[in-house]
Design a protein around this motif. Structure first.
Motif, PDB file in Angstrom:
ATOM      1  N   ASP A   1       7.335  -9.592  -2.941  1.00  0.00           N
ATOM      2  CA  ASP A   1       8.270  -8.527  -3.334  1.00  0.00           C
ATOM      3  C   ASP A   1       8.020  -8.092  -4.776  1.00  0.00           C
ATOM      4  N   THR A   2       7.698  -9.049  -5.637  1.00  0.00           N
ATOM      5  CA  THR A   2       7.398  -8.721  -7.034  1.00  0.00           C
ATOM      6  C   THR A   2       6.169  -7.819  -7.118  1.00  0.00           C
ATOM      7  N   LEU A   3       5.158  -8.145  -6.336  1.00  0.00           N
ATOM      8  CA  LEU A   3       3.935  -7.347  -6.337  1.00  0.00           C
ATOM      9  C   LEU A   3       4.185  -5.960  -5.753  1.00  0.00           C
ATOM     10  N   ILE A   4       4.985  -5.890  -4.676  1.00  0.00           N
ATOM     11  CA  ILE A   4       5.292  -4.599  -4.049  1.00  0.00           C
ATOM     12  C   ILE A   4       6.082  -3.716  -5.010  1.00  0.00           C
ATOM     13  N   ALA A   5       7.007  -4.317  -5.748  1.00  0.00           N
ATOM     14  CA  ALA A   5       7.822  -3.548  -6.697  1.00  0.00           C
ATOM     15  C   ALA A   5       7.036  -3.144  -7.930  1.00  0.00           C
ATOM     16  N   ASN A   6       5.928  -3.885  -8.214  1.00  0.00           N
ATOM     17  CA  ASN A   6       5.132  -3.617  -9.421  1.00  0.00           C
ATOM     18  C   ASN A   6       3.646  -3.570  -9.037  1.00  0.00           C
ATOM     19  N   PRO A   7       3.199  -2.507  -8.371  1.00  0.00           N
ATOM     20  CA  PRO A   7       1.808  -2.452  -7.906  1.00  0.00           C
ATOM     21  C   PRO A   7       0.787  -2.601  -9.037  1.00  0.00           C
ATOM     22  N   ALA A   8       1.181  -2.242 -10.258  1.00  0.00           N
ATOM     23  CA  ALA A   8       0.230  -2.346 -11.375  1.00  0.00           C
ATOM     24  C   ALA A   8      -0.155  -3.791 -11.661  1.00  0.00           C
ATOM     25  N   PHE A   9       0.662  -4.743 -11.176  1.00  0.00           N
ATOM     26  CA  PHE A   9       0.322  -6.152 -11.375  1.00  0.00           C
ATOM     27  C   PHE A   9      -0.918  -6.573 -10.586  1.00  0.00           C
ATOM     28  N   PHE A  10      -1.349  -5.715  -9.658  1.00  0.00           N
ATOM     29  CA  PHE A  10      -2.404  -6.159  -8.726  1.00  0.00           C
ATOM     30  C   PHE A  10      -3.673  -6.610  -9.442  1.00  0.00           C
ATOM     31  N   LEU A  11      -4.219  -5.746 -10.314  1.00  0.00           N
ATOM     32  CA  LEU A  11      -5.470  -6.112 -10.975  1.00  0.00           C
ATOM     33  C   LEU A  11      -5.303  -7.367 -11.818  1.00  0.00           C
ATOM     34  N   TRP A  12      -4.147  -7.463 -12.509  1.00  0.00           N
ATOM     35  CA  TRP A  12      -3.909  -8.644 -13.337  1.00  0.00           C
ATOM     36  C   TRP A  12      -3.768  -9.895 -12.479  1.00  0.00           C
ATOM     37  N   SER A  13      -3.011  -9.810 -11.414  1.00  0.00           N
ATOM     38  CA  SER A  13      -2.702 -11.005 -10.623  1.00  0.00           C
ATOM     39  C   SER A  13      -3.860 -11.445  -9.729  1.00  0.00           C
ATOM     40  N   THR A  14      -4.840 -10.572  -9.535  1.00  0.00           N
ATOM     41  CA  THR A  14      -6.001 -10.956  -8.721  1.00  0.00           C
ATOM     42  C   THR A  14      -7.251 -11.190  -9.561  1.00  0.00           C
ATOM     43  N   ASP A  15      -7.088 -11.250 -10.873  1.00  0.00           N
ATOM     44  CA  ASP A  15      -8.199 -11.611 -11.744  1.00  0.00           C
ATOM     45  C   ASP A  15      -8.353 -13.136 -11.698  1.00  0.00           C
ATOM     46  N   PRO A  16      -9.467 -13.652 -11.183  1.00  0.00           N
ATOM     47  CA  PRO A  16      -9.611 -15.116 -11.061  1.00  0.00           C
ATOM     48  C   PRO A  16      -9.408 -15.854 -12.374  1.00  0.00           C
ATOM     49  N   ASP A  17      -9.847 -15.260 -13.487  1.00  0.00           N
ATOM     50  CA  ASP A  17      -9.665 -15.930 -14.775  1.00  0.00           C
ATOM     51  C   ASP A  17      -8.178 -16.066 -15.117  1.00  0.00           C
ATOM     52  N   VAL A  18      -7.423 -15.033 -14.795  1.00  0.00           N
ATOM     53  CA  VAL A  18      -5.989 -15.070 -15.076  1.00  0.00           C
ATOM     54  C   VAL A  18      -5.307 -16.122 -14.204  1.00  0.00           C
ATOM     55  N   VAL A  19      -5.676 -16.153 -12.934  1.00  0.00           N
ATOM     56  CA  VAL A  19      -4.999 -17.032 -11.985  1.00  0.00           C
ATOM     57  C   VAL A  19      -5.350 -18.494 -12.213  1.00  0.00           C
ATOM     58  N   THR A  20      -6.608 -18.765 -12.556  1.00  0.00           N
ATOM     59  CA  THR A  20      -7.058 -20.167 -12.611  1.00  0.00           C
ATOM     60  C   THR A  20      -7.009 -20.776 -14.005  1.00  0.00           C
ATOM     61  N   ARG A  21      -6.843 -19.964 -15.067  1.00  0.00           N
ATOM     62  CA  ARG A  21      -6.887 -20.520 -16.424  1.00  0.00           C
ATOM     63  C   ARG A  21      -5.631 -21.336 -16.721  1.00  0.00           C
ATOM     64  N   PRO A  22      -5.798 -22.576 -17.146  1.00  0.00           N
ATOM     65  CA  PRO A  22      -4.612 -23.374 -17.530  1.00  0.00           C
ATOM     66  C   PRO A  22      -3.934 -22.731 -18.740  1.00  0.00           C
ATOM     67  N   ARG A  23      -2.598 -22.833 -18.782  1.00  0.00           N
ATOM     68  CA  ARG A  23      -1.844 -22.264 -19.901  1.00  0.00           C
ATOM     69  C   ARG A  23      -0.931 -23.336 -20.509  1.00  0.00           C
ATOM     70  N   THR A  24      -0.745 -23.208 -21.802  1.00  0.00           N
ATOM     71  CA  THR A  24       0.205 -24.095 -22.484  1.00  0.00           C
ATOM     72  C   THR A  24       1.622 -23.594 -22.210  1.00  0.00           C
ATOM     73  N   GLN A  25       2.595 -24.422 -22.529  1.00  0.00           N
ATOM     74  CA  GLN A  25       3.980 -24.016 -22.343  1.00  0.00           C
ATOM     75  C   GLN A  25       4.303 -22.788 -23.190  1.00  0.00           C
TER      76      GLN A  25
ATOM     77  N   VAL B   1       0.830  -1.213   0.000  1.00  0.00           N
ATOM     78  CA  VAL B   1       0.000   0.000   0.000  1.00  0.00           C
ATOM     79  C   VAL B   1       0.859   1.256   0.000  1.00  0.00           C
ATOM     80  N   ARG B   2       2.034   1.180   0.615  1.00  0.00           N
ATOM     81  CA  ARG B   2       2.934   2.347   0.628  1.00  0.00           C
ATOM     82  C   ARG B   2       3.345   2.767  -0.782  1.00  0.00           C
ATOM     83  N   GLN B   3       3.311   1.832  -1.725  1.00  0.00           N
ATOM     84  CA  GLN B   3       3.738   2.139  -3.093  1.00  0.00           C
ATOM     85  C   GLN B   3       2.622   2.742  -3.949  1.00  0.00           C
ATOM     86  N   LEU B   4       1.408   2.790  -3.421  1.00  0.00           N
ATOM     87  CA  LEU B   4       0.264   3.240  -4.217  1.00  0.00           C
ATOM     88  C   LEU B   4       0.085   4.743  -4.118  1.00  0.00           C
TER      89      LEU B   4
END
Length: 894
Positions: free
Chosen positions: A864-888, A829-832
C-alpha cells in the motif's frame, strides 16, 4: 624469532593460546611470513585458527593504506586445493579488482592438510561501493570453497571441469562490461624459467593488463601445475610476477618439452583471454585454444606462430569459433589446424570464405578437373566429398563469424552446394553404369530419361546445419540397356541411384546424409521410381498417406532430364493442388502420433512441441494446398515465398506473414544452434532455462547480454513468443484441432488471445484462460485474469508487455501469495502516468522485478505504501539501497 612473534600475537589476541599460535606458525614458511605487513600477522593467525570442516575459508578485508577510498587489501585464508589460485584470480578478475601487489603462501601439512594465505592489494573499479563489493567477493569465494570441499567426490575430473566452466563464465561476463580496448595488441612479455630444488620458478615481466593474472593461472591450471607460491609486484605500470610451481605429484617440471609448451601458452593466451566473452562457451574456447596452439607449435617446427596470432581482431573470431560447436572443433578445426588460422586471418564481410551459390558448380568442376581427366573414378569421388566437406565447413565459418548473415544465407549456400554435389554424384553413377551396361532405352529404342528431386528442407532450398538430403529418383519408361550386358531399365536405374547415393558420404550421421525414405512405399519400395508408379502411388485412390502427398509440396527438380522433371512436377500439381487426395483428418491423426512419440514429460522439443517448427511448416503447406487450386503462385516449395504469396493474395494479413517469417527464422536458427551445440541432428530438446547449456545455446544463435537482461532470458522470451504466435496463427486459420494434443495455454497465449472479460467479470469463454491461473496456484483465478488484462490494457506497447509478462509470470507464481502480488502490481501500475516506462524498466532490469514482487507479495502495508507513493519504486528496488546495512542513526534520519 618465531617465539617472539608468537608472544606479540598472543598479546594482541589473548583469546588465542601461545601453543595454538606456535602450532600454526610452525607449518608456515618463515621467510614468506616475514614479508607480510607486521600489523596484519596477528589477524592472519586468528583467521587461520578459525578454519575447520564447517568453515574452510576466512576472508579479511582491509581498507587500502593510501586512503583514497578505492584501494583494497584482501587476505584469503583457507585449505589448499589444486585449482585454488586460478579460482581466486578468476573471482577477483570478475570483480574487476586491479591487482597491484600480491603473495601466495602455502603451508606444510597440518592435520593432513595444507593451508594457504593469499594476499592481494589493488584498486577497485570507479564508483564501486566497498561494502557491496566485499559481500559479493566473500559470497563467491565461499561458493567455490563449498564445491571444492565436497567429500568423497566420485568424479573429481568432472568437478574440476565444472569449476573451470563456472569461473571462466564469471570472467567472460565481466569482460563483456569492462570497456577495455580490444583492438590494441598487448605488449610482449619476458619469461624466465628457473629450476629450484623442490619446484620450478616462472618469472614474468610485462606491461600490466587487466585479467592477466587470471589468464596466467588458467594456463597453469590447464597444464595441471600446482602453484606453491606467488609474488606479484606492479611498479609504474610494469608487472613482475614470480611463481613457484610443481606438477600434481609435488615435483619440479623437468621436461623441456613441457616447459616449452607452458611458455608458448603463457605468451599467446594473454591476448586471447581478452576475447573470451565472444565465445558462446568461454570455457571450451580457452581449452581448445591452448590445444590448438600446442598442436600448431608441434606441426610448425621452427616457425614463429606468434606472428600468425598477432591480430587482436583475429582473437575475437577465433574465440567465437572455438566456443561454438563440438562438431566443428573435432571434425574440422583440429584436422585442418594448419589452414584454419590463415583462413580466419583473411576473413572479411566483403570476401567470404565459402563459394557463392551461383559459382559453386564451376568451382566443383575446377576442383575435380585433374582427377576427372585421369579417369580415376575413386579419386573423383574422394575429391567430391572433400569439396563438399570443406565447403560446408566454410559456409558454417562464414555464418558463425561474419556479422549480419542470417539463416537464409546458410540455407541458400548449403542448398546450392547440395544440388551441385547431387548432380555430380548422379553423373558419376550414370557414367559407371553406362560403361558396364550401356544406355537404357525404351521399347521403341529411345533413350530412357531420369531425374532426381529434392524433398523436405532440400526441396525447399532450406538446408540447415546437420540437415540430411531427402531425395527421390525417377525414370521415365520400361525397357532395357543397349550394352553387351543388357539389363532391364528398372535394374539399371536401381543400381545407378544406389551408386549415386553411396557416392555422397556423410561427414557425421545426419550431416549431408542421403535419406530416401520419402520415396513411394518408403524403405520397402525400389530406390528408382518409374513415372507411372509415381502417378499411381500418389494419386487420390493410390496407397500414399496424406502426409506423403503433403510432402510433395516441397518437391523440387534438382538434376537429370528437364522434360521429365517438368512432367513429374505437373503430376504433383494435379495430385496435390487439383484433386482431393489430401485428407486433413488423416494428417491430424499422424501429427498426434508424432507428438506422442517425439515429446517427453517435462522437456520441450524445439521442433515438435506445439507451436514449433513442425506446426508452422505443416500448416503453411496445408494452406498452400487449400488455396493452391486457384492460385498457382502458392505452388512453390519454399515456405518463405509461400507466406508472402498467401499475404499478397489476402489469405493472411501482411502482419501475420511477417510474424510467421520471423517465427520460421527463429525456429530454424534455434534448431541449427541445438544441432551445433550437441553435434547431433536428433536431440532437439531444449536445455532447462536455468542451466548453463541454455545460456550457451542462446549465445550460439547470436544473443548477447542487453543491460541486465541475460542471453538466456532473451532466448526464453523469443521462444515463448514465437511459439505462441504460431499456435495462434494455426488456430485462427485451421481451427483448434490443427494443434494436436491436449490444449495447454500459456500466459503468452492468453495475452495474445485476450480472453473475454465484460464489466470486470470473466465470461464463459474466459474460463479456459482463468484455468492457467488456477493451475499456477492462484486461489482467485478469475480475479487474477482481470488483474492481468488490466495490466495489459495500461500498456500502449503490446510487444513490450508481452516480453515482460514471460519473465514476470515466473516470478509471480513463485511468490508466497501470487494473488496478492498480481493484484498489488495492477493497483500500482494504475497510479503511473506512463506504465510503459515502468514495463521497460522491469524488462531491462529483471533484478528489480525480484525485489518488486517480493515487496508486493509479502506485506500489504509495504505494498500500500508503494502504491500510494509510486516514486518510491526506483529507490526501493535499488539493490544497494535494500541490502546495505544501516546504523540506527541512519534509519532514524531516513
Amino acid at each position: 624469532m618465531q617465539e617472539a612473534l608468537a608472544d606479540r600475537i598472543h598479546t594482541s589476541i589473548p583469546s588465542l593460546t601461545k601453543p595454538e599460535i606456535m602450532r600454526l606458525l610452525d607449518v608456515l614458511p618463515e621467510e614468506r611470513i616475514n614479508r607480510l605487513p607486521p600489523s596484519d600477522i596477528a589477524d592472519i593467525i586468528a583467521g587461520l585458527s578459525l578454519l575447520g570442516p564447517d568453515h574452510p575459508v576466512e576472508l579479511l578485508f582491509l581498507p587500502g593504506r593510501n586512503g583514497d577510498g578505492r584501494s583494497m587489501e584482501l587476505y584469503i585464508l583457507g585449505y589448499d586445493h589444486a585449482q585454488l589460485f586460478s579460482i581466486l584470480t578468476g573471482i577477483l578478475a570478475a570483480q574487476r579488482l586491479d591487482i597491484r601487489e600480491g603473495q601466495l603462501i602455502t603451508s606444510r601439512r597440518l592435520d593432513g592438510r595444507r593451508l594457504i594465505i593469499d594476499y592481494f592489494s589493488g584498486i577497485l573499479p570507479p564508483e564501486t561501493k566497498t561494502p557491496v563489493w566485499s559481500r559479493k567477493t566473500r559470497a563467491l569465494v565461499e561458493e567455490f570453497y563449498q564445491i571444492l570441499e565436497v567429500p568423497g567426490d566420485k568424479d573429481p575430473e568432472m568437478r574440476r571441469e565444472r569449476i573451470q566452466q563456472r569461473i571462466i563464465e564469471l570472467v567472460s561476463s565481466s569482460l563483456e562490461h569492462s570497456g577495455r580496448q580490444r583492438d590494441q595488441l598487448l605488449n610482449p612479455m619476458h619469461i624466465r624459467i628457473e629450476q629450484l630444488e623442490r619446484s620450478t620458478r616462472i618469472e614474468l615481466k610485462s606491461s600490466d593488463t587487466p585479467f592477466f593474472l587470471f589468464s596466467l593461472s588458467s594456463v597453469l591450471n590447464l597444464h595441471r601445475l600446482r602453484i606453491e607460491s606467488v609474488n606479484i609486484d606492479t611498479k609504474n605500470g610494469r608487472l613482475i610476477d614470480s611463481l613457484e610451481c610443481t606438477d600434481m605429484r609435488g615435483s619440479p617440471i623437468i621436461s623441456q618439452r613441457k616447459l616449452d609448451r607452458i611458455r608458448l601458452s603463457i605468451l599467446i593466451s594473454k591476448q586471447f583471454t581478452y576475447f573470451l566473452d565472444q565465445a558462446p562457451d568461454p570455457s571450451k574456447a580457452l581449452v581448445r585454444f591452448d590445444s590448438l596452439i600446442q598442436d600448431l607449435g608441434q606441426a610448425r617446427a621452427g616457425e614463429d606462430i606468434r606472428g600468425l596470432l598477432a591480430s587482436p581482431e583475429f582473437h575475437g573470431e577465433l574465440a567465437l569459433l572455438l566456443g561454438t560447436s563440438d562438431f566443428i572443433w573435432e571434425d574440422f578445426i583440429r584436422i585442418q589446424r594448419d589452414s584454419i588460422l590463415p583462413l580466419l586471418r583473411n576473413l572479411n564481410p566483403d570476401s567470404l570464405l565459402s563459394v557463392a551459390p551461383e559459382e559453386v558448380e564451376s568451382a566443383l568442376d575446377r576442383h575435380l578437373a585433374d582427377h576427372a581427366e585421369s579417369g580415376d573414378r575413386d579419386a573423383v569421388i574422394r575429391e567430391l566429398n572433400a569439396f563438399k566437406n570443406r565447403q560446408s565447413f566454410l559456409i558454417d565459418l562464414d555464418h558463425i563469424l561474419v556479422r549480419n548473415l542470417d539463416f537464409f544465407f546458410l540455407s541458400r549456400r548449403l542448398s546450392a552446394l547440395a544440388d551441385a554435389v547431387i548432380r555430380r554424384a548422379c553423373a558419376i553413377a550414370w557414367e559407371a553404369m553406362t560403361e558396364q551396361y550401356g544406355t537404357p532405352r525404351t521399347a521403341g529404342g529411345l533413350e530412357t530419361h531420369w531425374a532426381v528431386f529434392g524433398l523436405g528442407k532440400l526441396g525447399g532450398n532450406a538446408l540447415g546445419y546437420a540437415s540430411d538430403l531427402e531425395l527421390l529418383f525417377a525414370y521415365s519408361d520400361s525397357g532395357q540397356s543397349d550394352g553387351p550386358r543388357p539389363v532391364a531399365n528398372r535394374d539399371f536405374f536401381e543400381k545407378m541411384f544406389k551408386y549415386a547415393s553411396g557416392v555422397i558420404s556423410a561427414k557425421k550421421e545426419g550431416i549431408f546424409q542421403v535419406d530416401l525414405r520419402l520415396r513411394p512405399y518408403g524403405e520397402d519400395g525400389p530406390v528408382a521410381v518409374k513415372l507411372d508408379t509415381f502417378s499411381s502411388y500418389y494419386r487420390e485412390d493410390g496407397k500414399a498417406h496424406s502426409a506423403e502427398r503433403l510432402a510433395l509440396v516441397r518437391l523440387r527438380h534438382i538434376g537429370g532430364n528437364s522434360d521429365l522433371g517438368r512432367e513429374v512436377l505437373s503430376l504433383r500439381d494435379h495430385i496435390v493442388y487439383e484433386s482431393d487426395a489430401i485428407e486433413i483428418a488423416e494428417l491430424r491423426d499422424l501429427r498426434r502420433v508424432q507428438l506422442k512419440e517425439k515429446l517427453q514429460p517435462g522437456r520441450t522439443n524445439a521442433k515438435f512441441a506445439p507451436g514449433g517448427l513442425v506446426d508452422l511448416e505443416y500448416n503453411v503447406q496445408i494452406l498452400q494446398v487449400s488455396h493452391g487450386r486457384s492460385n498457382e503462385a502458392l505452388r512453390g516449395p519454399g515456405i518463405h515465398a509461400a507466406l508472402e504469396a498467401l499475404s499478397e493474395l489476402g489469405t493472411i494479413d501482411p502482419e501475420e506473414a511477417r510474424a510467421m517469417i520471423g517465427a520460421y527464422r527463429f525456429h530454424r536458427n534455434l534448431i541449427n544452434g541445438l544441432r551445433m551445440l550437441r553435434g547431433n541432428a536428433e536431440d532437439l530438446f531444449l536445455p532447462p532455462a536455468e542451466e548453463r547449456e541454455f545460456r550457451h545455446l542462446a549465445r550460439r544463435i547470436g544473443y548477447r547480454r542487453d543491460g541486465e537482461l541475460s542471453e538466456a532470458d532473451q532466448l526464453k522470451i523469443d521462444f515463448e513468443t514465437h511459439s505462441a504466435r504460431v499456435r495462434r496463427f494455426v488456430e485462427r486459420h485451421l481451427g483448434r484441432d490443427a494443434i494436436p494434443g491436449e490444449r495447454r495455454l500459456t500466459i503468452v497465449d492468453l495475452v495474445l488471445g485476450r480472453a473475454p472479460v465484460v464489466g470486470g467479470e470473466v465470461g464463459a469463454e474466459g474460463e479456459e484462460a482463468a484455468s492457467i491461473f488456477a493451475s499456477a496456484g492462484f486461489t482467485q483465478p478469475r480475479k487474477a485474469l482481470v488483474n492481468l488484462l488490466g495490466l495489459q490494457d495500461r500498456s500502449a506497447s503490446g510487444a513490450e508487455f508481452l516480453k515482460l509478462i514471460i519473465l514476470a509470470w515466473e516470478r509471480i507464481i513463485r511468490c508466497a501469495d501470487p494473488d496478492m502480488a498480481l493484484n498489488n502490481w495492477e493497483q500500482f501500475v494504475r497510479q503511473l502516468e506512463d506504465p510503459d516506462i515502468h514495463f521497460r524498466q522491469l524488462l531491462s532490469q529483471p533484478r528489480r522485478m525480484d525485489i518488486l514482487f517480493r515487496l508486493l507479495s509479502s506485506s500489504q502495508f509495504l505494498a500500500d505504501t508503494l502504491i500510494a507513493n509510486p516514486a518510491f519504486f526506483l529507490w526501493s528496488t535499488d539493490p544497494d539501497v535494500v541490502t546495505r546495512p544501516r546504523t540506527q542513526i541512519e534509519m532514524e534520519e531516513a
